[in-house]
Enzyme design. Structure first.
Site, mmCIF file in Angstrom:
data_model
loop_
_atom_site.group_PDB
_atom_site.id
_atom_site.type_symbol
_atom_site.label_atom_id
_atom_site.label_comp_id
_atom_site.label_asym_id
_atom_site.label_seq_id
_atom_site.Cartn_x
_atom_site.Cartn_y
_atom_site.Cartn_z
ATOM 1 N N ASP A 184 0.843 -1.195 0.000
ATOM 2 C CA ASP A 184 0.000 0.000 0.000
ATOM 3 C C ASP A 184 0.879 1.246 0.000
ATOM 4 O O ASP A 184 1.549 1.536 0.991
ATOM 5 C CB ASP A 184 -0.908 -0.011 1.226
ATOM 6 N N HIS A 186 -0.470 4.181 -0.258
ATOM 7 C CA HIS A 186 -1.282 5.082 0.559
ATOM 8 C C HIS A 186 -1.322 6.513 0.027
ATOM 9 O O HIS A 186 -1.574 7.459 0.776
ATOM 10 C CB HIS A 186 -0.773 5.077 2.002
ATOM 11 N N GLU A 210 -1.040 -0.767 -4.211
ATOM 12 C CA GLU A 210 -2.257 0.017 -4.011
ATOM 13 C C GLU A 210 -1.976 1.507 -3.906
ATOM 14 O O GLU A 210 -1.001 1.914 -3.288
ATOM 15 C CB GLU A 210 -2.914 -0.487 -2.716
ATOM 16 N N GLU A 236 -10.100 3.163 -2.818
ATOM 17 C CA GLU A 236 -10.717 3.359 -1.505
ATOM 18 C C GLU A 236 -11.225 4.779 -1.311
ATOM 19 O O GLU A 236 -12.087 5.020 -0.463
ATOM 20 C CB GLU A 236 -9.734 2.995 -0.390
ATOM 21 N N ASP A 258 -14.929 0.945 -1.233
ATOM 22 C CA ASP A 258 -15.218 0.667 0.166
ATOM 23 C C ASP A 258 -16.730 0.654 0.348
ATOM 24 O O ASP A 258 -17.409 1.608 -0.005
ATOM 25 C CB ASP A 258 -14.569 1.745 1.044
ATOM 26 N N HIS A 285 -12.069 -2.453 -0.196
ATOM 27 C CA HIS A 285 -11.339 -1.870 0.925
ATOM 28 C C HIS A 285 -12.176 -2.042 2.185
ATOM 29 O O HIS A 285 -13.372 -1.768 2.190
ATOM 30 C CB HIS A 285 -11.116 -0.385 0.619
#
Length: 382
Positions: A184, A186, A210, A236, A258, A285
């Site tokens: 991730d 992020h 990700e 996400e 999500d 997510h």
């Protein structure tokens, strides 16, 4: 006609918001509408939506979704989409309970008997990564996800880039060739940093990488995708089909809507179908609570292109409460063999412990995202 009679919200640790919807025939449905760090704001949005819900037909899920998302001139965004998501989950929960079937039956029936799950591990220190990965393997999991880095310079140093490679290499060493590691980023990386790092990670064969760039920079994803053979995932912080179309066109391999942010079961089911037309996998997510996880699984059981499911049982940042603390039967989320087996109970397939939820709400949390800064004092992505 079965009408919506009452809508209640509950702020529960560690950082979640639950919604309870009760109908005129006495049934109760649950949802999880939350933006992490803005739970109180979403609670207000749910309360405003409830003004138009009480007295309406609880069985008209799609019409209710349309009115909630389009009934005001200004639309969209994470707060409204999350408020809608939780209410939508609750209405599907009610529908399943009324008919005595799980939600995936209402979505066309299950296409698989079990869903593979993964858990998050650390990512700051190579020894820590190895230890946490080993613990997840011992719990029965066959896949993990780790942070690529902490704060990342706008143009990374050699040490920063090599540190990421070293940590992923340690994780791969522990996992071996039969288990998977996802990474991730992020949104902490610039597109330039992502293009520099990804080729160096290819020998470790990540399952996917990700959010290599922030969602507002999704127009840069094509260049990132084309710079590597590693599957790229994102989603996400995207909230509807329209948000997902450009990233699908950019060539991502995995979409990660999500269920508590992207309009709930109704919209994520449509996002999954859209992704299928691009030959793209679905991996929702879900670092959230039991209701969001149950809703994610219901969509997963009915979606042919579902890949794997994130879950936060036992994760380190669930301080003060855990996913299992709010369900009566914890066994529905057992993953001793790395899979969660098909939920067969009515609705979302879980029984929420209402007493525990009401007690937790007596001391509502006020969780906030941390604010990071670069050495020069400027804002850094968390």
């Amino acid at each position: 006609m079965t009408t919506i009679e009452k809508v209640e919200t509950f702020l529960v640790p560690p950082r979640w918001l639950f919604v309870r919807v009760q109908t005129s025939d006495g049934l109760v449905g649950w949802g999880e509408p939350v933006v992490e760090g803005r739970a109180e704001t979403v609670r207000t949005a749910v309360e405003q939506l409830a003004e138009g819900l009480v007295g309406s037909d609880a069985t008209r899920i799609e019409d209710t979704w349309q009115v909630m998302t389009k009934g005001t001139f200004y639309r969209g965004g994470p707060v409204l989409s999350s408020a809608v998501a939780g209410i939508d989950q609750a209405l599907w929960d009610l529908a399943g309970k009324r008919l005595g079937v799980p939600v995936h039956t209402l979505l066309g029936g299950h296409v698989r008997d079990r869903i593979r799950v993964y858990a998050w591990v650390g990512g700051d220190d190579p020894a820590e990564v190895a230890e946490q990965v080993s613990a997840r393997i011992e719990s029965g999991l066959t896949a993990v996800k780790m942070n690529a880095s902490g704060r990342m310079s706008r143009l990374a140093t050699v040490r920063e880039l090599d540190g990421v490679v070293e940590r992923v290499a340690r994780a791969r060493e522990v996992l071996g060739d039969d288990r998977d590691i996802a990474l991730d980023m992020h949104g902490r990386f610039t597109a330039a940093n992502a293009r520099r790092l990804l080729p160096a990670l290819e020998p470790m064969r990540p399952f996917f990488v990700e959010e290599p760039v922030t969602p507002e920079n999704s127009h840069l994803l094509r260049g990132v995708v084309e710079s590597t053979s590693i599957p790229i995932a994102t989603g996400e912080r995207l909230y509807n089909r329209q948000d997902f179309l450009p990233v699908l066109q950019a060539g991502v391999a995995v979409v990660q809507p999500d269920l508590s942010h992207a309009g709930g079961i109704s919209e994520v089911r449509r996002i999954a179908s859209l992704a299928e037309t691009f030959d793209v996998a679905l991996a929702p997510h879900c670092p959230l609570g039991p209701i969001s996880l149950a809703a994610s699984l219901q969509v997963g059981f009915a979606s042919p292109n579902h890949l794997i499911q994130e879950q936060s049982i036992g994760i380190h940042y669930n301080t003060g409460a855990d996913v299992l603390d709010y369900v009566v039967d914890r066994s529905v989320f057992d993953f001793a063999d790395g899979w969660i087996h098909r939920l067969t109970g009515p609705g979302l397939g879980i029984e929420v412990d209402e007493d525990a939820v009401r007690e937790a709400d007596r001391s509502p949390h006020g969780w906030r995202s941390p604010v990071w800064r670069h050495p020069d004092g400027s804002f850094a992505e968390w």
